[in-house]
Design an enzyme around this catalytic site. Sequence first.
Site, PDB file in Angstrom:
ATOM      1  N   LYS A   5       0.840  -1.208   0.000  1.00  0.00           N
ATOM      2  CA  LYS A   5       0.000   0.000   0.000  1.00  0.00           C
ATOM      3  C   LYS A   5       0.874   1.258   0.000  1.00  0.00           C
ATOM      4  O   LYS A   5       2.063   1.190   0.314  1.00  0.00           O
ATOM      5  CB  LYS A   5      -0.894  -0.014   1.237  1.00  0.00           C
ATOM      6  N   ARG A 103     -10.107   0.031  15.452  1.00  0.00           N
ATOM      7  CA  ARG A 103     -10.032   0.545  14.090  1.00  0.00           C
ATOM      8  C   ARG A 103     -11.013  -0.289  13.284  1.00  0.00           C
ATOM      9  O   ARG A 103     -12.061  -0.661  13.774  1.00  0.00           O
ATOM     10  CB  ARG A 103      -8.579   0.488  13.593  1.00  0.00           C
ATOM     11  N   TYR A 233      14.191  31.455   6.883  1.00  0.00           N
ATOM     12  CA  TYR A 233      13.018  32.173   7.390  1.00  0.00           C
ATOM     13  C   TYR A 233      13.032  32.256   8.916  1.00  0.00           C
ATOM     14  O   TYR A 233      13.314  31.276   9.607  1.00  0.00           O
ATOM     15  CB  TYR A 233      11.740  31.430   6.981  1.00  0.00           C
TER      16      TYR A 233
HETATM   17  C1  PLP Z   1       0.117  -1.836   6.720  1.00  0.00           C
HETATM   18  C2  PLP Z   1      -0.493  -3.074   7.241  1.00  0.00           C
HETATM   19  C3  PLP Z   1       0.297  -4.165   7.619  1.00  0.00           C
HETATM   20  C4  PLP Z   1       1.812  -4.136   7.614  1.00  0.00           C
HETATM   21  O1  PLP Z   1       2.303  -3.469   8.764  1.00  0.00           O
HETATM   22  P1  PLP Z   1       3.885  -3.348   9.020  1.00  0.00           P
HETATM   23  O2  PLP Z   1       3.981  -2.854  10.409  1.00  0.00           O
HETATM   24  O3  PLP Z   1       4.394  -2.345   8.039  1.00  0.00           O
HETATM   25  O4  PLP Z   1       4.480  -4.683   8.797  1.00  0.00           O
HETATM   26  C5  PLP Z   1      -0.353  -5.323   8.001  1.00  0.00           C
HETATM   27  N1  PLP Z   1      -1.703  -5.392   8.034  1.00  0.00           N
HETATM   28  C6  PLP Z   1      -2.493  -4.358   7.692  1.00  0.00           C
HETATM   29  C7  PLP Z   1      -3.965  -4.498   7.749  1.00  0.00           C
HETATM   30  C8  PLP Z   1      -1.912  -3.156   7.304  1.00  0.00           C
HETATM   31  O5  PLP Z   1      -2.693  -2.123   6.970  1.00  0.00           O
END
Ligand code: PLP
Length: 341
Positions: A5, A103, A233
């Site tokens: 992702k 979540r 700045y």
């Molecule tokens: C991003 C994600 C992972 C991977 O997590 P890492 O800590 O980067 O290994 C696993 N499961 C879900 C549902 C995620 O969104």
Amino acid sequence: MAMVKSDAYGHSMIRVARVLGDNGCELFGVAEMAEGVALREAGCEGEIFIFLGFDPGDIDYLFTHDLTPVVFTIEDLERIAVAQRRRGVTIDVYLKFDCGMSRLGFSPSAAAGVFARCKSLAIEPVGIMSHFPCSDNRRSTSSTQVSEVFYQIDHHDPAGRPLVKSICNSGGLLYQPASHGDMVRIGISLYGYYPDGSTGRESDDGQGLRPAMRCLSRIIQVKTIAAGSGISYGHTYIANREMRLAVLPIGYSDGYFRSMSNRAEVLIRGQRAPLRGRICMNMCMVDISAIEGAEVGDEVVLLGRQGSASIDADELGEWSGTISYEVLCALGNNNHREFLR
Ligand SMILES: *Cc1c(COP(=O)(O)O)cnc(C)c1O
């Protein structure tokens, strides 16, 4: 499952998936439908999981692009059931449970009802998933509890086969060996980082993971400023002596966080040079007084190795108040990328 992702945490979803696919990886995870569609259209042949649901109007992509939804609402199950009937085909569906992250996901206490609803909709879930809130902390007791809740969700398909179970991310893979289940989903460790920010040199091979990404800039101007001159700045840094400054064409619009102003360091000629003054949108300034011969055109390493020196994303995270994940996304997704292998 390789989590690719967010453009593979800044490393390029398509390039990463291609390399992994060539090396035998068959499962890929993305957040959004559009990512899954792009990955399929780029020729990915593995199973592609969509974790964040879908707009009702986009449901046909699940069928046309052979994407696997990880479902967390009854409404989406109903929409899938309608689409399956309309098209006369079924797709693989996984269910997401919220076992303590607060979540996405069904409540584990509602599991029996969800499975019953699946049955009445003629949907046969292939597997269940959950996510750890604290797996990056080796000492947290949360993961044991979350894992227990997850593995108590009990369901078999009509043939009596158990569901595929998956709860581990990189932290789970590395630090929760009892929870691996049938499938782990790794992101950050694929890209060479430990979820807890450690170097992993204590690992079995003493080597640890190796970061994949480097981020480079170059010096575009060198100047000498007088003692008492303010830099950038707001003049948040005042030179207390004559100083040789290098201007770099990288700033916060390139993912080089402004919160690292006056804190970060970069590598030039194998040595560390400190940032002076605020990071601008497209530029920043570093003190090169101590670096013999530094000149316009010199390579500047913001992330990665140069000679025997190195700066990793965990260090950038400390300077900017964030974690390696965000640093990689910000630098990788905002800059031109070249792929070495
Ligand atoms: C991003 C994600 C992972 C991977 O997590 P890492 O800590 O980067 O290994 C696993 N499961 C879900 C549902 C995620 O969104």
